[in-house]
Scaffold this motif. Structure first.
Motif, PDB file in Angstrom:
ATOM      1  N   SER A 111      54.440 -61.740  -3.896  1.00 18.50           N
ATOM      2  CA  SER A 111      53.272 -62.956  -3.939  1.00 18.50           C
ATOM      3  C   SER A 111      52.190 -63.173  -3.199  1.00 18.50           C
ATOM      4  O   SER A 111      51.458 -63.782  -3.706  1.00 18.50           O
ATOM      5  CB  SER A 111      53.651 -63.957  -3.804  1.00 18.50           C
ATOM      6  OG  SER A 111      54.660 -63.891  -2.603  1.00 18.50           O
ATOM      7  N   LEU A 112      51.599 -61.970  -1.924  1.00 15.23           N
ATOM      8  CA  LEU A 112      51.146 -62.083  -1.191  1.00 15.23           C
ATOM      9  C   LEU A 112      50.238 -61.054  -1.774  1.00 15.23           C
ATOM     10  O   LEU A 112      48.622 -61.428  -1.634  1.00 15.23           O
ATOM     11  CB  LEU A 112      51.297 -62.276   0.259  1.00 15.23           C
ATOM     12  CG  LEU A 112      52.871 -62.756   1.258  1.00 15.23           C
ATOM     13  CD1 LEU A 112      52.686 -62.605   2.558  1.00 15.23           C
ATOM     14  CD2 LEU A 112      52.279 -64.179   0.630  1.00 15.23           C
ATOM     15  N   SER A 113      50.127 -60.586  -2.844  1.00  9.21           N
ATOM     16  CA  SER A 113      49.109 -59.326  -2.651  1.00  9.21           C
ATOM     17  C   SER A 113      47.857 -60.434  -4.021  1.00  9.21           C
ATOM     18  O   SER A 113      46.405 -60.304  -4.325  1.00  9.21           O
ATOM     19  CB  SER A 113      49.063 -58.398  -3.959  1.00  9.21           C
ATOM     20  OG  SER A 113      49.907 -58.875  -4.904  1.00  9.21           O
ATOM     21  N   GLY A 114      48.595 -61.325  -4.195  1.00  7.26           N
ATOM     22  CA  GLY A 114      47.389 -62.525  -5.058  1.00  7.26           C
ATOM     23  C   GLY A 114      46.274 -62.702  -4.172  1.00  7.26           C
ATOM     24  O   GLY A 114      46.328 -62.318  -3.200  1.00  7.26           O
ATOM     25  N   ASP A 115      45.629 -64.016  -4.728  1.00  6.56           N
ATOM     26  CA  ASP A 115      44.372 -64.164  -3.810  1.00  6.56           C
ATOM     27  C   ASP A 115      44.185 -65.794  -3.653  1.00  6.56           C
ATOM     28  O   ASP A 115      43.530 -66.166  -2.483  1.00  6.56           O
ATOM     29  CB  ASP A 115      43.306 -64.475  -5.056  1.00  6.56           C
ATOM     30  CG  ASP A 115      43.173 -65.442  -6.350  1.00  6.56           C
ATOM     31  OD1 ASP A 115      44.116 -65.191  -6.195  1.00  6.56           O
ATOM     32  OD2 ASP A 115      42.202 -65.202  -7.300  1.00  6.56           O
ATOM     33  N   TRP A 116      45.537 -66.478  -3.514  1.00  4.71           N
ATOM     34  CA  TRP A 116      46.112 -67.510  -3.421  1.00  4.71           C
ATOM     35  C   TRP A 116      46.351 -67.300  -1.432  1.00  4.71           C
ATOM     36  O   TRP A 116      47.060 -66.825  -0.977  1.00  4.71           O
ATOM     37  CB  TRP A 116      46.684 -68.628  -3.053  1.00  4.71           C
ATOM     38  CG  TRP A 116      46.709 -69.494  -4.638  1.00  4.71           C
ATOM     39  CD1 TRP A 116      46.926 -68.678  -6.141  1.00  4.71           C
ATOM     40  CD2 TRP A 116      46.127 -70.743  -4.521  1.00  4.71           C
ATOM     41  NE1 TRP A 116      46.251 -70.097  -6.492  1.00  4.71           N
ATOM     42  CE2 TRP A 116      46.533 -71.297  -5.807  1.00  4.71           C
ATOM     43  CE3 TRP A 116      46.717 -71.739  -3.352  1.00  4.71           C
ATOM     44  CZ2 TRP A 116      45.390 -72.522  -6.104  1.00  4.71           C
ATOM     45  CZ3 TRP A 116      45.636 -72.437  -3.583  1.00  4.71           C
ATOM     46  CH2 TRP A 116      45.189 -72.975  -5.180  1.00  4.71           C
ATOM     47  N   VAL A 117      45.858 -68.732  -0.963  1.00 10.22           N
ATOM     48  CA  VAL A 117      46.655 -68.491   1.259  1.00 10.22           C
ATOM     49  C   VAL A 117      47.853 -69.866   0.823  1.00 10.22           C
ATOM     50  O   VAL A 117      47.357 -70.638   0.849  1.00 10.22           O
ATOM     51  CB  VAL A 117      45.241 -68.661   1.474  1.00 10.22           C
ATOM     52  CG1 VAL A 117      46.126 -68.964   3.183  1.00 10.22           C
ATOM     53  CG2 VAL A 117      44.470 -67.631   1.913  1.00 10.22           C
ATOM     54  N   PHE A 118      48.665 -68.968   1.557  1.00 12.83           N
ATOM     55  CA  PHE A 118      49.721 -70.322   1.216  1.00 12.83           C
ATOM     56  C   PHE A 118      50.159 -70.812   2.963  1.00 12.83           C
ATOM     57  O   PHE A 118      50.690 -69.401   3.459  1.00 12.83           O
ATOM     58  CB  PHE A 118      51.257 -69.401   1.170  1.00 12.83           C
ATOM     59  CG  PHE A 118      51.595 -68.666   0.048  1.00 12.83           C
ATOM     60  CD1 PHE A 118      51.414 -70.126  -1.571  1.00 12.83           C
ATOM     61  CD2 PHE A 118      51.164 -68.153  -0.429  1.00 12.83           C
ATOM     62  CE1 PHE A 118      51.319 -69.187  -2.975  1.00 12.83           C
ATOM     63  CE2 PHE A 118      51.551 -67.051  -2.220  1.00 12.83           C
ATOM     64  CZ  PHE A 118      51.038 -68.467  -2.911  1.00 12.83           C
ATOM     65  N   PHE A 119      49.477 -72.173   3.061  1.00 18.65           N
ATOM     66  CA  PHE A 119      49.840 -72.371   4.185  1.00 18.65           C
ATOM     67  C   PHE A 119      50.992 -73.793   3.809  1.00 18.65           C
ATOM     68  O   PHE A 119      50.181 -74.603   4.808  1.00 18.65           O
ATOM     69  CB  PHE A 119      48.628 -72.764   4.850  1.00 18.65           C
ATOM     70  CG  PHE A 119      47.572 -72.791   5.732  1.00 18.65           C
ATOM     71  CD1 PHE A 119      48.119 -71.115   6.199  1.00 18.65           C
ATOM     72  CD2 PHE A 119      46.351 -71.935   5.200  1.00 18.65           C
ATOM     73  CE1 PHE A 119      47.800 -69.951   6.736  1.00 18.65           C
ATOM     74  CE2 PHE A 119      45.881 -71.232   5.904  1.00 18.65           C
ATOM     75  CZ  PHE A 119      46.246 -70.683   7.386  1.00 18.65           C
ATOM     76  N   GLU A 120      51.582 -73.900   3.017  1.00 21.59           N
ATOM     77  CA  GLU A 120      53.185 -75.111   2.747  1.00 21.59           C
ATOM     78  C   GLU A 120      54.093 -74.349   3.306  1.00 21.59           C
ATOM     79  O   GLU A 120      55.357 -74.148   2.535  1.00 21.59           O
ATOM     80  CB  GLU A 120      52.884 -75.040   1.585  1.00 21.59           C
ATOM     81  CG  GLU A 120      52.459 -76.712   1.080  1.00 21.59           C
ATOM     82  CD  GLU A 120      54.118 -77.054   1.475  1.00 21.59           C
ATOM     83  OE1 GLU A 120      54.377 -78.047   1.906  1.00 21.59           O
ATOM     84  OE2 GLU A 120      54.279 -77.482  -0.504  1.00 21.59           O
ATOM     85  N   ASN A 121      53.833 -73.595   3.647  1.00 17.75           N
ATOM     86  CA  ASN A 121      55.524 -72.560   4.543  1.00 17.75           C
ATOM     87  C   ASN A 121      56.537 -73.949   5.159  1.00 17.75           C
ATOM     88  O   ASN A 121      57.300 -72.895   4.835  1.00 17.75           O
ATOM     89  CB  ASN A 121      54.836 -71.584   4.859  1.00 17.75           C
ATOM     90  CG  ASN A 121      54.442 -70.715   5.257  1.00 17.75           C
ATOM     91  OD1 ASN A 121      54.497 -69.883   3.781  1.00 17.75           O
ATOM     92  ND2 ASN A 121      52.834 -70.726   4.975  1.00 17.75           N
ATOM     93  N   ALA A 122      55.962 -74.586   5.410  1.00 21.43           N
ATOM     94  CA  ALA A 122      57.613 -75.896   6.220  1.00 21.43           C
ATOM     95  C   ALA A 122      58.051 -76.176   4.695  1.00 21.43           C
ATOM     96  O   ALA A 122      59.405 -76.824   5.107  1.00 21.43           O
ATOM     97  CB  ALA A 122      56.889 -76.262   7.294  1.00 21.43           C
ATOM     98  N   GLY A 123      56.774 -76.388   3.925  1.00 23.78           N
ATOM     99  CA  GLY A 123      57.746 -77.044   3.060  1.00 23.78           C
ATOM    100  C   GLY A 123      58.747 -75.442   2.270  1.00 23.78           C
ATOM    101  O   GLY A 123      59.988 -75.797   1.277  1.00 23.78           O
TER     102      GLY A 123
END
Ligand SMILES: Cc1ncc(COP(=O)(O)O)c(C=O)c1O
Length: 409
Positions: free
Chosen positions: A14-26
């Motif tokens: 899923s990290l190959s997309g263009d979103w930056v995920f900074f909601e990892n504690a969720g």
């Protein structure tokens, strides 16, 4: 040695997309290896366990391998100490049903005011049985849980202290080993919520000497599934919450409806990943032990995370409109890269809405640490803004966020 971030990111499709995920504690993104194992189990061994035919035997071995793997991962002394279930909230709730029968009116338990409600609410129900529930409050200025305050609350009637290893809002790492020894010297048990700690560091239940410890795999790169560790001697003594004829069998007496087979097997995706990650950084040395691989990998992870925390906190520390809710330091002994803050004159929910226009996911709210947010007087402004990073995040991603926040704060 630096973390090989390219290797890391390739393990998460899923990290190959263009979103930056900074909601990892969720919740974190999931490992490819985990997803493949779950699919493999469902396609190839999806039968009832415990029968004599070959596929059932093989399925049983897979599930057992998953349970043993998790025992090794957290350094439990026996696989019977591993209880698996749908969520940490559910596992603590089940444990509280058992403990609530075991403790007596007049006993005392202590909860904090900075935990996720999953590790407060269940123990607070004991009040209905005449058990006194006391609250260990954090210091509003330093955000610390002070052991002296715990000392004032504990009496010879204290049976249990529940607290978090790391707050999902503050990001501070609590000194559980020291607190556990303090609690034990006074004759009580300690139950620890490791949910916000486990994505960042490797728990060692024997070294910490905790009586109970839980966390959730959907925050540790896996599926929606959770683990509760309990010391064998306690699990043997506590009443079960399962069928009467399973009353003597641990861990089954705490697992009504059994474990989820495919997810238990899927948990071994974490083993594949951490061993792979450790091997990539070990100059060709072949790592086979899950625990050893995890130790090497989490050391690299902690170092990388410290850099992420530093970059973001240095920026936020310079912004006059910002108040960081938690420690302003970034040292890996002090905190994990879960960073919360509020902005003068702005409601917390305004910022994520602006940031997500740039395909960066962050979030605001109380994150179910409702009592903490109330205690800090932040409820009316919508709680805090939380940027929760993990090791697959990059400094470039942090810089992208900083570029946007710089305009907004
Ligand atoms: C610190 C902490 N504890 C407990 C929980 C609850 O976990 P679960 O959703 O598995 O019940 C969460 C979930 O956000 C959390 O952050």
């Amino acid at each position: 040695m630096e973390l090989n971030i390219d290797y890391v990111r390739k393990q998460f499709p899923s990290l190959s997309g263009d979103w930056v995920f900074f909601e990892n504690a969720g919740g974190t993104q999931v490992l490819q290896s985990t997803a493949l194992r779950i699919g493999d189990y469902l396609i190839n061994t999806n039968v009832q366990l415990g029968a004599s035919y070959e596929v059932s035997q093989r399925a049983g071995e897979r599930v057992d391998e998953g349970i043993r793997g998790m025992g090794e991962y957290i350094n439990a002394s026996d696989k019977s100490e591993i209880i698996l279930g749908s969520s940490t909230s559910m596992l603590f709730r089940l444990l509280s049903m058992s403990m609530g029968e075991f403790f007596k009116a007049g006993d005392e338990v202590i909860v904090t005011n900075c935990d996720h409600e999953a590790n407060i609410g269940p123990w607070r129900t004991f009040e209905k049985k005449g058990i006194t529930v006391k609250e260990w409050k954090i210091n509003r200025e330093t955000f610390d849980l002070e052991i002296e305050e715990l000392g004032k609350l504990m009496t010879e009637k204290t049976r249990f202290v529940a607290l978090t290893h790391t707050s999902n809002v503050l990001g501070t790492i609590n000194g559980i080993k020291k607190i556990a020894s303090f609690v034990h010297e006074r004759g009580a048990w300690i139950g620890v919520d490791g949910v916000a700690y486990a994505p960042h560091r490797l728990p060692d239940v024997q070294d910490l000497d905790v009586d109970f410890y839980a966390f959730s795999f959907y925050k540790v790169y896996g599926p929606h599934y959770s683990i509760l560790y309990g010391k064998k001697e306690h699990l043997e003594r506590l009443p079960g919450v399962n069928h009467f004829f399973l009353e003597k069998e641990i861990p089954y007496k705490f697992q009504p409806g059994h474990v989820n087979f495919e997810l238990t097997y899927g948990l071994l995706g974490l083993k594949d990943y951490l061993i792979g990650l450790a091997s990539v950084h070990s100059n060709g040395e072949k790592i086979v032990s899950f625990r050893k691989g995890a130790e090497i990998a989490f050391d690299l992870i902690a170092k990388h995370e410290e850099k992420l925390s530093k970059r973001l906190l240095e920026f936020l520390n310079c912004k006059r409109s910002v108040r960081i809710i938690g420690k302003t330091e970034w040292g890996r002994e002090v905190r994990v890269p879960t960073v919360s803050f509020v902005v003068k004159g702005k409601s917390a929910d305004e910022i994520p809405l602006e940031v997500e226009k740039h395909k960066i996911a962050i979030r605001s709210g109380d994150f179910y640490a409702r009592r903490l947010i109330d205690y800090l007087g932040l409820s009316e402004q919508g709680g805090v803004i939380r940027v929760s990073m993990v090791h697959y995040n990059t400094l470039e991603e942090v810089d992208r966020l900083i570029g946007i926040l710089d305009e907004l704060l």
